[in-house]
Design a protein around this motif. Structure first.
Motif, PDB file in Angstrom:
ATOM      1  N   MET A 177      78.643  48.932  -1.675  1.00 14.17           N
ATOM      2  CA  MET A 177      77.554  48.290  -0.952  1.00 14.17           C
ATOM      3  C   MET A 177      76.408  48.019  -1.916  1.00 14.17           C
ATOM      4  N   GLY A 178      75.448  47.226  -1.436  1.00 16.03           N
ATOM      5  CA  GLY A 178      74.221  47.087  -2.197  1.00 16.03           C
ATOM      6  C   GLY A 178      73.531  48.427  -2.333  1.00 16.03           C
ATOM      7  N   HIS A 179      72.923  48.671  -3.484  1.00 11.38           N
ATOM      8  CA  HIS A 179      72.239  49.944  -3.716  1.00 11.38           C
ATOM      9  C   HIS A 179      70.966  49.998  -2.872  1.00 11.38           C
ATOM     10  N   PRO A 180      70.812  51.005  -1.994  1.00  8.94           N
ATOM     11  CA  PRO A 180      69.634  51.047  -1.115  1.00  8.94           C
ATOM     12  C   PRO A 180      68.298  51.045  -1.857  1.00  8.94           C
ATOM     13  N   ILE A 181      68.231  51.727  -2.993  1.00  5.23           N
ATOM     14  CA  ILE A 181      66.975  51.779  -3.731  1.00  5.23           C
ATOM     15  C   ILE A 181      66.709  50.453  -4.436  1.00  5.23           C
ATOM     16  N   ARG A 182      67.758  49.855  -4.960  1.00  5.99           N
ATOM     17  CA  ARG A 182      67.615  48.530  -5.596  1.00  5.99           C
ATOM     18  C   ARG A 182      67.085  47.523  -4.577  1.00  5.99           C
ATOM     19  N   ASP A 183      67.688  47.502  -3.397  1.00  4.13           N
ATOM     20  CA  ASP A 183      67.240  46.569  -2.369  1.00  4.13           C
ATOM     21  C   ASP A 183      65.814  46.888  -1.910  1.00  4.13           C
ATOM     22  N   TRP A 184      65.516  48.178  -1.803  1.00  2.66           N
ATOM     23  CA  TRP A 184      64.172  48.571  -1.375  1.00  2.66           C
ATOM     24  C   TRP A 184      63.121  48.102  -2.380  1.00  2.66           C
ATOM     25  N   GLY A 185      63.477  48.067  -3.635  1.00  2.85           N
ATOM     26  CA  GLY A 185      62.538  47.637  -4.659  1.00  2.85           C
ATOM     27  C   GLY A 185      62.281  46.144  -4.672  1.00  2.85           C
ATOM     28  N   ASP A 186      63.053  45.382  -3.895  1.00  2.00           N
ATOM     29  CA  ASP A 186      62.915  43.930  -3.833  1.00  2.00           C
ATOM     30  C   ASP A 186      62.154  43.573  -2.565  1.00  2.00           C
ATOM     31  N   ALA A 187      60.963  43.026  -2.714  1.00  2.85           N
ATOM     32  CA  ALA A 187      60.133  42.711  -1.550  1.00  2.85           C
ATOM     33  C   ALA A 187      60.812  41.729  -0.608  1.00  2.85           C
TER      34      ALA A 187
END
Length: 245
Positions: free
Chosen positions: A150-160
Protein backbone atom coordinates in the motif's frame (compact mmCIF):
# COMPACT_ATOMS: atom_id res chain seq x y z
CA UNK A 1 -21.22 10.99 5.75
CA UNK A 2 -23.50 10.07 2.84
CA UNK A 3 -22.01 7.24 0.82
CA UNK A 4 -22.35 7.37 -2.95
CA UNK A 5 -23.14 4.06 -4.73
CA UNK A 6 -19.72 4.03 -6.40
CA UNK A 7 -17.66 4.92 -3.33
CA UNK A 8 -15.99 1.49 -3.27
CA UNK A 9 -15.34 1.48 -7.01
CA UNK A 10 -12.98 4.42 -7.33
CA UNK A 11 -10.29 2.09 -8.67
CA UNK A 12 -12.57 0.81 -11.43
CA UNK A 13 -13.55 4.31 -12.44
CA UNK A 14 -9.95 5.49 -12.63
CA UNK A 15 -8.29 2.51 -14.29
CA UNK A 16 -11.02 2.20 -16.91
CA UNK A 17 -9.79 5.50 -18.33
CA UNK A 18 -6.18 4.42 -18.94
CA UNK A 19 -6.06 0.61 -18.74
CA UNK A 20 -4.17 0.15 -22.02
CA UNK A 21 -1.60 2.78 -21.10
CA UNK A 22 -1.18 1.27 -17.64
CA UNK A 23 -0.71 -2.19 -19.14
CA UNK A 24 1.97 -0.91 -21.51
CA UNK A 25 3.92 1.02 -18.86
CA UNK A 26 3.59 -0.92 -15.59
CA UNK A 27 5.70 -4.00 -16.51
CA UNK A 28 8.82 -1.82 -16.67
CA UNK A 29 7.83 1.39 -14.83
CA UNK A 30 10.52 1.79 -12.14
CA UNK A 31 8.16 2.35 -9.19
CA UNK A 32 6.52 -0.97 -10.02
CA UNK A 33 9.17 -3.15 -11.64
CA UNK A 34 12.18 -2.01 -9.61
CA UNK A 35 10.60 -1.06 -6.30
CA UNK A 36 7.23 -2.39 -5.10
CA UNK A 37 6.90 -5.58 -7.12
CA UNK A 38 10.30 -7.10 -6.22
CA UNK A 39 9.67 -6.39 -2.52
CA UNK A 40 6.19 -7.91 -2.53
CA UNK A 41 7.18 -11.01 -4.48
CA UNK A 42 10.19 -11.54 -2.21
CA UNK A 43 7.85 -11.55 0.80
CA UNK A 44 5.56 -14.03 -0.94
CA UNK A 45 8.48 -16.41 -1.51
CA UNK A 46 8.47 -19.68 -3.41
CA UNK A 47 5.04 -20.40 -4.88
CA UNK A 48 5.85 -23.64 -6.70
CA UNK A 49 2.84 -25.94 -6.51
CA UNK A 50 0.77 -23.49 -4.44
CA UNK A 51 -2.75 -22.20 -4.93
CA UNK A 52 -2.36 -18.40 -5.00
CA UNK A 53 -5.01 -15.69 -5.18
CA UNK A 54 -3.96 -12.48 -6.92
CA UNK A 55 -6.38 -9.97 -5.42
CA UNK A 56 -6.82 -6.80 -7.43
CA UNK A 57 -4.73 -8.29 -10.22
CA UNK A 58 -4.95 -5.38 -12.64
CA UNK A 59 -3.71 -6.38 -16.08
CA UNK A 60 -2.19 -9.62 -14.79
CA UNK A 61 1.46 -8.69 -14.42
CA UNK A 62 1.90 -10.50 -11.10
CA UNK A 63 -0.47 -13.29 -12.13
CA UNK A 64 1.80 -14.04 -15.06
CA UNK A 65 4.89 -14.07 -12.86
CA UNK A 66 3.23 -16.32 -10.27
CA UNK A 67 2.02 -18.81 -12.86
CA UNK A 68 5.43 -18.93 -14.52
CA UNK A 69 6.92 -19.59 -11.08
CA UNK A 70 4.77 -22.71 -10.73
CA UNK A 71 1.65 -21.47 -8.94
CA UNK A 72 -1.97 -22.20 -9.75
CA UNK A 73 -3.43 -18.70 -9.78
CA UNK A 74 -6.94 -17.44 -9.22
CA UNK A 75 -7.05 -13.73 -9.93
CA UNK A 76 -9.69 -11.07 -9.76
CA UNK A 77 -10.13 -7.38 -10.40
CA UNK A 78 -12.96 -4.87 -10.40
CA UNK A 79 -12.15 -3.35 -13.82
CA UNK A 80 -13.40 -5.31 -16.86
CA UNK A 81 -10.86 -3.75 -19.22
CA UNK A 82 -8.01 -4.75 -16.90
CA UNK A 83 -9.31 -8.32 -16.85
CA UNK A 84 -9.44 -8.37 -20.63
CA UNK A 85 -5.79 -7.35 -20.75
CA UNK A 86 -4.89 -9.84 -17.99
CA UNK A 87 -6.45 -12.73 -19.90
CA UNK A 88 -4.39 -11.83 -22.96
CA UNK A 89 -1.19 -11.57 -20.91
CA UNK A 90 -1.75 -14.91 -19.18
CA UNK A 91 -3.07 -16.89 -22.13
CA UNK A 92 -1.87 -20.49 -21.89
CA UNK A 93 -0.91 -20.20 -18.22
CA UNK A 94 -2.64 -21.77 -15.22
CA UNK A 95 -4.57 -18.61 -14.28
CA UNK A 96 -8.31 -18.31 -13.70
CA UNK A 97 -9.82 -14.82 -13.78
CA UNK A 98 -12.94 -13.45 -12.12
CA UNK A 99 -14.50 -9.99 -11.88
CA UNK A 100 -14.62 -9.14 -8.19
CA UNK A 101 -14.67 -6.23 -5.77
CA UNK A 102 -12.33 -6.18 -2.78
CA UNK A 103 -14.98 -4.32 -0.82
CA UNK A 104 -17.51 -7.15 -1.22
CA UNK A 105 -17.56 -10.84 -0.18
CA UNK A 106 -15.38 -13.09 -2.30
CA UNK A 107 -18.19 -15.62 -2.51
CA UNK A 108 -16.73 -17.58 -5.43
CA UNK A 109 -13.72 -18.51 -3.29
CA UNK A 110 -14.27 -21.26 -0.72
CA UNK A 111 -13.16 -21.30 2.89
CA UNK A 112 -9.60 -22.61 3.44
CA UNK A 113 -9.04 -22.81 -0.32
CA UNK A 114 -5.77 -20.98 -0.95
CA UNK A 115 -2.17 -21.22 0.24
CA UNK A 116 -1.27 -17.59 -0.36
CA UNK A 117 -2.82 -14.26 -1.26
CA UNK A 118 -1.06 -11.40 -3.00
CA UNK A 119 -2.69 -7.96 -3.03
CA UNK A 120 -0.35 -5.52 -4.77
CA UNK A 121 -1.21 -1.81 -4.47
CA UNK A 122 -4.97 -2.39 -4.52
CA UNK A 123 -6.09 -1.81 -0.92
CA UNK A 124 -5.65 1.96 -1.20
CA UNK A 125 -8.90 1.99 -3.19
CA UNK A 126 -10.93 0.44 -0.36
CA UNK A 127 -12.20 2.58 2.50
CA UNK A 128 -12.69 -0.09 5.18
CA UNK A 129 -9.90 -2.68 5.27
CA UNK A 130 -11.08 -4.98 8.07
CA UNK A 131 -13.80 -6.73 5.99
CA UNK A 132 -11.22 -7.33 3.24
CA UNK A 133 -8.72 -8.84 5.68
CA UNK A 134 -11.55 -10.95 7.14
CA UNK A 135 -12.43 -12.34 3.72
CA UNK A 136 -8.77 -13.04 3.00
CA UNK A 137 -8.56 -14.90 6.32
CA UNK A 138 -11.64 -16.95 5.45
CA UNK A 139 -10.24 -18.20 2.14
CA UNK A 140 -6.69 -18.87 3.38
CA UNK A 141 -5.71 -22.31 4.60
CA UNK A 142 -4.23 -22.62 8.12
CA UNK A 143 -0.63 -21.45 7.89
CA UNK A 144 -1.38 -19.60 4.66
CA UNK A 145 0.22 -16.25 4.00
CA UNK A 146 -1.05 -12.87 2.91
CA UNK A 147 1.24 -10.33 1.27
CA UNK A 148 -0.01 -6.86 0.47
CA UNK A 149 1.44 -3.49 -0.43
CA UNK A 150 0.00 0.00 0.00
CA UNK A 151 0.95 3.63 -0.04
CA UNK A 152 3.09 4.50 2.97
CA UNK A 153 0.82 6.26 5.52
CA UNK A 154 3.54 8.65 6.66
CA UNK A 155 4.62 9.46 3.11
CA UNK A 156 1.03 10.27 2.17
CA UNK A 157 0.53 12.26 5.37
CA UNK A 158 3.53 14.39 4.48
CA UNK A 159 1.88 15.38 1.18
CA UNK A 160 -0.61 18.22 1.65
CA UNK A 161 -2.49 17.06 -1.45
CA UNK A 162 -3.17 13.72 0.23
CA UNK A 163 -4.07 14.80 3.73
CA UNK A 164 -6.15 17.83 2.77
CA UNK A 165 -7.80 19.21 5.90
CA UNK A 166 -7.99 15.84 7.68
CA UNK A 167 -5.95 14.97 10.74
CA UNK A 168 -3.57 12.01 10.57
CA UNK A 169 -5.97 9.71 12.44
CA UNK A 170 -8.83 10.18 9.99
CA UNK A 171 -9.24 8.14 6.82
CA UNK A 172 -9.78 10.56 3.97
CA UNK A 173 -10.32 10.24 0.25
CA UNK A 174 -8.14 12.22 -2.11
CA UNK A 175 -7.21 12.37 -5.77
CA UNK A 176 -4.27 13.25 -7.97
CA UNK A 177 -3.48 13.39 -11.67
CA UNK A 178 -0.85 10.68 -12.23
CA UNK A 179 2.17 11.19 -14.44
CA UNK A 180 4.13 8.42 -16.09
CA UNK A 181 1.28 6.85 -18.03
CA UNK A 182 1.00 9.24 -20.95
CA UNK A 183 -1.48 11.97 -21.74
CA UNK A 184 -4.00 12.90 -20.61
CA UNK A 185 -2.77 12.35 -17.06
CA UNK A 186 -5.37 10.10 -15.39
CA UNK A 187 -7.12 11.30 -12.25
CA UNK A 188 -6.85 8.60 -9.58
CA UNK A 189 -8.55 8.68 -6.19
CA UNK A 190 -7.56 6.61 -3.17
CA UNK A 191 -7.81 6.55 0.61
CA UNK A 192 -5.18 7.83 3.03
CA UNK A 193 -5.35 6.30 6.52
CA UNK A 194 -3.25 5.93 9.68
CA UNK A 195 -0.87 2.99 10.01
CA UNK A 196 -2.67 1.73 13.13
CA UNK A 197 -5.89 1.21 11.15
CA UNK A 198 -4.04 -1.02 8.68
CA UNK A 199 -2.21 -3.16 11.23
CA UNK A 200 -5.04 -3.33 13.77
CA UNK A 201 -7.52 -4.27 11.06
CA UNK A 202 -5.16 -7.05 10.03
CA UNK A 203 -4.84 -8.36 13.58
CA UNK A 204 -8.55 -8.08 14.35
CA UNK A 205 -9.31 -10.19 11.29
CA UNK A 206 -7.19 -13.01 12.76
CA UNK A 207 -3.90 -12.52 10.91
CA UNK A 208 -0.50 -12.62 12.61
CA UNK A 209 1.93 -9.96 11.39
CA UNK A 210 5.06 -11.73 10.21
CA UNK A 211 7.08 -9.11 8.34
CA UNK A 212 6.75 -5.36 7.75
CA UNK A 213 8.92 -3.86 5.01
CA UNK A 214 9.57 -0.28 3.93
CA UNK A 215 11.22 -1.22 0.63
CA UNK A 216 14.33 0.16 -0.97
CA UNK A 217 14.62 0.39 -4.76
CA UNK A 218 16.71 -2.24 -6.49
CA UNK A 219 20.14 -1.19 -7.75
CA UNK A 220 19.07 -1.14 -11.41
CA UNK A 221 16.80 1.81 -10.68
CA UNK A 222 19.85 4.01 -10.07
CA UNK A 223 20.65 3.63 -13.76
CA UNK A 224 17.21 3.88 -15.36
CA UNK A 225 15.66 6.46 -13.00
CA UNK A 226 18.35 8.06 -10.81
CA UNK A 227 16.08 10.82 -9.51
CA UNK A 228 13.46 8.49 -8.08
CA UNK A 229 16.17 6.08 -6.93
CA UNK A 230 17.66 8.83 -4.78
CA UNK A 231 14.23 9.86 -3.48
CA UNK A 232 13.13 6.32 -2.58
CA UNK A 233 16.50 5.53 -1.02
CA UNK A 234 15.90 8.45 1.33
CA UNK A 235 12.17 8.02 2.06
CA UNK A 236 9.84 5.08 1.26
CA UNK A 237 6.71 5.46 -0.86
CA UNK A 238 5.10 2.11 -0.02
CA UNK A 239 4.76 -0.47 2.71
CA UNK A 240 4.86 -4.22 2.05
CA UNK A 241 3.42 -6.58 4.66
CA UNK A 242 3.41 -10.35 5.18
CA UNK A 243 0.95 -11.96 7.58
CA UNK A 244 0.27 -15.59 8.48
CA UNK A 245 -3.04 -17.28 9.27
Amino acid sequence: MTRRPDDNQIGRRAYSTFADRYDAAAPTKPHNALYERPASLALLGDVTGLDVVDAGCGSGICSQKLARAGAKVRAFDITPKMLELARKRCAGLDVEFHEGDLAKPLDWLAIDSTDAILCSLALDYVEDLKPVFTEFHRIARPGGRLVFSMGHPIRDWGDARARGNADYFTTNRWGLHWGGFGEPNPYVESYRRPLQDILNGLSEAGWRLDRFVEPLPVAEMAVVDPGHFAELSYSPAFICVRAIK
